[in-house]
Motif scaffolding. Structure first.
Motif, short mmCIF file in Angstrom:
data_model
loop_
_atom_site.label_atom_id
_atom_site.label_comp_id
_atom_site.label_asym_id
_atom_site.label_seq_id
_atom_site.Cartn_x
_atom_site.Cartn_y
_atom_site.Cartn_z
N UNK A 317 0.82 -1.21 0.00
CA UNK A 317 0.00 0.00 0.00
C UNK A 317 0.86 1.25 0.00
N UNK A 318 0.43 2.22 -0.78
CA UNK A 318 1.12 3.52 -0.83
C UNK A 318 0.42 4.45 0.16
N UNK A 371 -11.58 -18.44 8.36
CA UNK A 371 -12.07 -17.21 9.02
C UNK A 371 -11.05 -16.08 9.00
N UNK A 372 -9.76 -16.39 9.14
CA UNK A 372 -8.74 -15.34 9.07
C UNK A 372 -8.66 -14.72 7.68
N UNK A 373 -8.80 -15.56 6.65
CA UNK A 373 -8.82 -15.05 5.29
C UNK A 373 -10.03 -14.15 5.08
N UNK A 374 -11.19 -14.59 5.59
CA UNK A 374 -12.40 -13.77 5.52
C UNK A 374 -12.16 -12.42 6.17
N UNK A 375 -11.60 -12.42 7.38
CA UNK A 375 -11.37 -11.18 8.12
C UNK A 375 -10.38 -10.28 7.38
N UNK A 376 -9.36 -10.89 6.75
CA UNK A 376 -8.39 -10.08 6.00
C UNK A 376 -9.07 -9.39 4.82
N UNK A 377 -9.83 -10.14 4.04
CA UNK A 377 -10.51 -9.55 2.89
C UNK A 377 -11.46 -8.44 3.30
N UNK A 378 -12.22 -8.69 4.37
CA UNK A 378 -13.20 -7.70 4.83
C UNK A 378 -12.50 -6.45 5.37
N UNK A 379 -11.44 -6.66 6.16
CA UNK A 379 -10.78 -5.53 6.81
C UNK A 379 -9.85 -4.78 5.88
N UNK A 380 -9.16 -5.50 4.97
CA UNK A 380 -8.22 -4.81 4.08
C UNK A 380 -8.97 -3.92 3.08
N UNK A 381 -10.25 -4.24 2.85
CA UNK A 381 -11.06 -3.38 1.98
C UNK A 381 -11.23 -1.99 2.58
N UNK A 382 -11.05 -1.88 3.90
CA UNK A 382 -11.11 -0.58 4.58
C UNK A 382 -9.72 -0.06 4.90
N UNK A 383 -8.76 -0.96 4.98
CA UNK A 383 -7.43 -0.61 5.48
C UNK A 383 -6.63 0.23 4.48
#
Length: 401
Positions: A317-318, A371-383
């Motif tokens: 990420x930049x 579940x960790x993959x799910x959380x990464x996809x969901x959270x990285x969309x905001x991160x």
């Protein structure tokens, strides 16, 4: 959209996986191993997975009189974990997206319960709550203005608009669930869930046996229409059960570390993902889900997968200061219910394949469970600022995501 029968008892978890794969293949959606490896070995993934996948969004800044009270609130939060199709109007109205607005609603229902109104998170409180009270607590405008039929330059307000539609959905789910709980003798949703947890523990024979999760999931889905996230699409059964699976995992997150345990907490590392609109949309943008050969879907994300854009998304990420978290998001393509189920099915199957590939990759030192993959996809969309700008598909009239 046709209604779907329930899966056979003991096969609810497997039905999610098998129905998703079948529907994904029937829709001619491709998921190539090289595309999965490209994601898993990208700096976008390796530099953020451990940090971002821990961002579950389940912090509870409240004081609870008992674990049962917290379990009840968590259960209702999962019940109301929908509204993604109203993301843009919610941002315009409140400055927040669907998840944050639902959290704020449930927290406010808990805090504003009074002697006069009673416990708004009890079965009877949910059964009786009105649209007006929900709108008041959500702090949204449920009126639209239109010109008076006979008086020039005069406008009148009437109930309507996207916020009113969302308030009606929320109220319907609360009233319906409360009615079922009252009629079956449960004081609140938490007590129903606690009984399912206790019965699930009795059904579990050993650590490798997942009969507890099967029983809990089946109880939730059979009892409450708001958890019956399933359909028949183009002749194929599809079972997603996003909110029920999310609730079971949320219980593990919130109560799994207690010693001694406050009540039976199931292991959830094997759960299918909690498929909504974010996960499939992001996986399309990241080049994992390929809809280019699917006749009914190929036109939905016309710019996804372009080499230069994909390279930027898979890089580290930049830093950016030009995209505040509360900026108004753009709506993505508006889908039919069937189209949404197809893309959600593709995300379920894609994540199964991603974890399988991750386990085989000797180059990866990262342990990836579903579940960790799910959380990464969901959270990285905001991160990431660039990820926040990516379009997500829209489906408004649903109570499932």
């Amino acid at each position: 959209m046709e209604s779907s029968p329930f899966p056979a008892s003991g096969e609810f978890l497997q039905s999610v996986r098998t129905s998703a794969k079948t529907l994904r293949k029937a829709a001619n959606i491709l998921i190539e191993e090289q595309s999965i490896k490209r994601l898993l070995l990208s700096t976008a993934f390796t530099s953020s997975f451990k940090r971002v996948s821990a961002s579950h969004g389940l912090a509870m800044p409240l004081n609870f009189p008992s674990a049962g009270a917290e379990l009840n609130l968590l259960s209702i939060l999962a019940l109301l974990n929908f509204g993604s199709g109203y993301r843009r109007p919610l941002h315009m109205e409140t400055g927040h997206g669907a998840w944050d607005c639902m959290k704020a609603l449930v927290f406010s229902l808990y805090i504003t319960s009074s002697v006069d109104e009673g416990d708004l998170l009890s079965a009877r409180g949910m059964q009786k709550i009105s649209e007006g009270r929900v709108a008041e607590i959500m702090r949204v405008n449920v009126h639209t203005e239109k010109p008076h039929e006979t008086l020039e330059h005069v406008t009148i307000g009437e109930l309507g608009g996207p916020m009113y539609d969302l308030v009606k959905l929320v109220t319907r789910v609360l009233n319906e669930t409360g009615e079922i709980l009252v009629n079956t003798g449960y004081p609140d949703l938490g007590m129903f869930v606690l009984e399912a947890l206790n019965d699930g523990r009795k059904a579990r024979s050993d650590e490798s046996n997942h009969a507890d999760v099967e029983l809990i999931l089946e109880r939730l889905v059979r009892a409450f229409p708001a958890f019956q996230d399933m359909s028949i699409v183009e002749g194929q059964h599809i079972f997603c059960f996003k909110k029920a699976l999310f609730l079971i995992h949320a219980i593990s997150i919130r109560f799994g570390a207690a010693n001694p345990p406050l009540f039976p907490v199931p292991s959830t590392t094997h759960l299918p993902i909690f498929s909504d609109n974010v996960l499939p949309s992001l996986l399309i943008h990241l080049g994992v889900i390929d809809i280019s050969r699917s006749p009914s879907l190929a036109f939905l994300f016309p710019h996804a997968g372009a080499p230069q854009k994909l390279a930027a998304l898979l890089a580290t990420a930049v830093p950016s200061s030009g995209d505040p978290l509360n900026s108004i998001p753009k709506d993505g393509p508006v889908l039919s219910t069937d189209q949404a189920y197809i893309l959600r099915a593709a995300a379920i199957d894609a994540c199964e394949l991603i974890t399988e590939t991750a386990h085989k990759l000797s180059e990866s030192a990262i342990t990836v469970d579903l579940p960790s993959l799910d959380m990464w996809l969901w959270a990285v969309a905001k991160d990431r600022a660039d990820y926040r700008q990516l379009e997500r598909f829209v489906l408004r009239d649903t109570i499932f995501f």
